[in-house]
Design an enzyme around this catalytic site. Structure first.
Site, PDB file in Angstrom:
ATOM      1  N   UNK A  17       0.812  -1.224   0.000  1.00  8.89           N
ATOM      2  CA  UNK A  17       0.000   0.000   0.000  1.00  8.89           C
ATOM      3  C   UNK A  17       0.842   1.269   0.000  1.00  8.89           C
ATOM      4  N   ASN A  45     -16.244  10.997   1.143  1.00  8.60           N
ATOM      5  CA  ASN A  45     -15.500  10.773   2.388  1.00  8.60           C
ATOM      6  C   ASN A  45     -14.576   9.562   2.324  1.00  8.60           C
ATOM      7  OD1 ASN A  45     -15.311  12.081   5.032  1.00  8.60           O
ATOM      8  ND2 ASN A  45     -15.802  10.049   5.815  1.00  8.60           N
ATOM      9  N   THR A 138      -6.465 -11.179 -15.987  1.00  8.90           N
ATOM     10  CA  THR A 138      -5.012 -11.010 -15.944  1.00  8.90           C
ATOM     11  C   THR A 138      -4.538 -10.233 -17.162  1.00  8.90           C
ATOM     12  OG1 THR A 138      -4.648 -13.100 -17.110  1.00  8.90           O
ATOM     13  CG2 THR A 138      -4.657 -13.189 -14.710  1.00  8.90           C
ATOM     14  N   ASP A 224     -10.556   0.929   8.291  1.00  6.38           N
ATOM     15  CA  ASP A 224      -9.335   0.159   8.492  1.00  6.38           C
ATOM     16  C   ASP A 224      -8.139   1.036   8.150  1.00  6.38           C
ATOM     17  OD1 ASP A 224      -9.714   0.154   5.740  1.00  6.38           O
ATOM     18  OD2 ASP A 224      -9.222  -1.954   5.476  1.00  6.38           O
TER      19      ASP A 224
END
Length: 340
Positions: A17, A45, A138, A224
């Site tokens: 990330u 948001n 893919t 999260d």
């Protein structure tokens, strides 16, 4: 599955990330997105997933997340990327139905067995939350990336938004911070085996169980912690009536994270996140970079009443979840985020 050093991180610019675009830049280009009454989640948001009402009793929860390799083992990378993507649905208080694989495959540097192991890792994690992988797509790519498009379901009145915390709530974080720091040490070939094992366990742990426990205590908001770091995701949980007081000494870090941080092994994404959050915390300095560390498959932030918080914390700890109360929701202050 045994960890194999297959050099996945060697062929990518940024890991996990930490490869996300700057959150500040994204806000300036996403204002064209349209709203409709059936879309229950707030576009403005940065919600963890979209919630779209289908009927009186059913709303679909949809999200998409993919990352570059954060570890060098294909199976473990697949499992971590899947856990990272599934987390967005858990953060909305929803149940996962199925998922589709998203693959950009570097055929110049990896053989097809890498792809097979990667998909196996992801499949195992999807099955762990009683869902199915039902297909995917893919392409060839100059850098390997992998993730999932995830579909879940929730009652339209029961999904949990990220910016609806109530004054007096406690904020529980369900995983230690530090994956960005440790993965940077791995890419620099300076991460020892003990710290690698700790990082793998942390990132491969689904937020499924933590979400199920939290829902029993009626949280007012959830999110999260991923690429924007702890402070960045707390910023997204703010509303016009509240501020957050962070208890810095209560925040857990993965073993080794502070040592590698002091060695200067800091991902570029942490500096981007620092710039993004500075406007809310005028005295923020580089000593607080650990709180901006971009997480991959980070923990949940659960906003819950003070009365329920200790019981919720105990239930999480009973399931060996490393949870801590790391902040309190207070009346709007001059600074939106106060670090004490």
């Amino acid at each position: 599955m045994q960890y194999k050093n297959q050099n996945l991180t060697h062929f990518v610019k940024a890991a996990g990330u930490a490869a996300k675009l700057s959150p500040g830049g994204l806000k300036t280009i996403l204002n064209f997105m349209q709203k409709t009454p059936a879309l229950l989640s707030d576009i403005g948001n940065n919600e963890d997933a979209s919630v779209y009402q289908i009927s009186r009793d059913l709303a679909l929860v949809q999200t998409l997340d993919f990352i570059t390799p954060i570890v060098d083992s294909a199976y473990h990378f697949g499992a971590i990327a899947a856990a990272n993507a599934l987390s967005d649905v858990f953060a909305m208080g929803a149940e996962v139905i199925n998922a589709l694989n998203i693959v950009g495959f570097d055929t110049c540097n990896h053989d097809v067995n890498i792809l097979k192991e990667l998909l196996e890792g992801a499949n195992d994690k999807v099955q762990e939350c009683n869902a199915l992988v039902v297909g995917g797509h893919t392409i060839e790519s100059t850098e390997l990336f992998f993730g999932l498009s995830v579909t879940g379901k929730v009652h339209p009145s029961k999904f949990i938004a990220n910016n609806t915390s109530k004054i007096g709530d406690c904020i529980i974080l369900t995983k230690p911070l530090g994956t960005g720091i440790l993965s940077t040490a791995l890419k620099a070939q300076m991460l020892n085996q003990k710290h690698l094992d700790i990082m793998l366990k942390n990132m491969m742990e689904l937020n499924y169980k933590a979400s199920q426990i939290a829902l029993k205590f009626h949280p007012s908001a959830m999110s999260d912690v991923t690429g924007f770091g702890l402070l960045g995701h707390l910023k997204e949980m703010l509303n016009k009536n509240i501020s957050f007081e962070i208890f810095q000494n209560e925040i857990l870090f993965l073993e080794g994270a502070k040592e590698y941080f002091n060695m200067g092994l800091i991902p570029a994404g942490a500096y981007k996140n620092l710039e993004f959050i500075k406007e809310l915390i005028p005295d923020l300095n580089e000593e607080k970079l650990l709180l901006c560390d971009p997480q991959t498959s980070g923990g949940l932030l659960i906003s819950i009443s003070e009365k329920e918080s200790l019981e919720c914390l105990k239930k999480l700890e009973d399931e060996n979840i490393q949870a801590k109360i790391i902040a309190k929701v207070v009346n709007k202050q001059e600074n939106d985020i106060i670090i004490s």
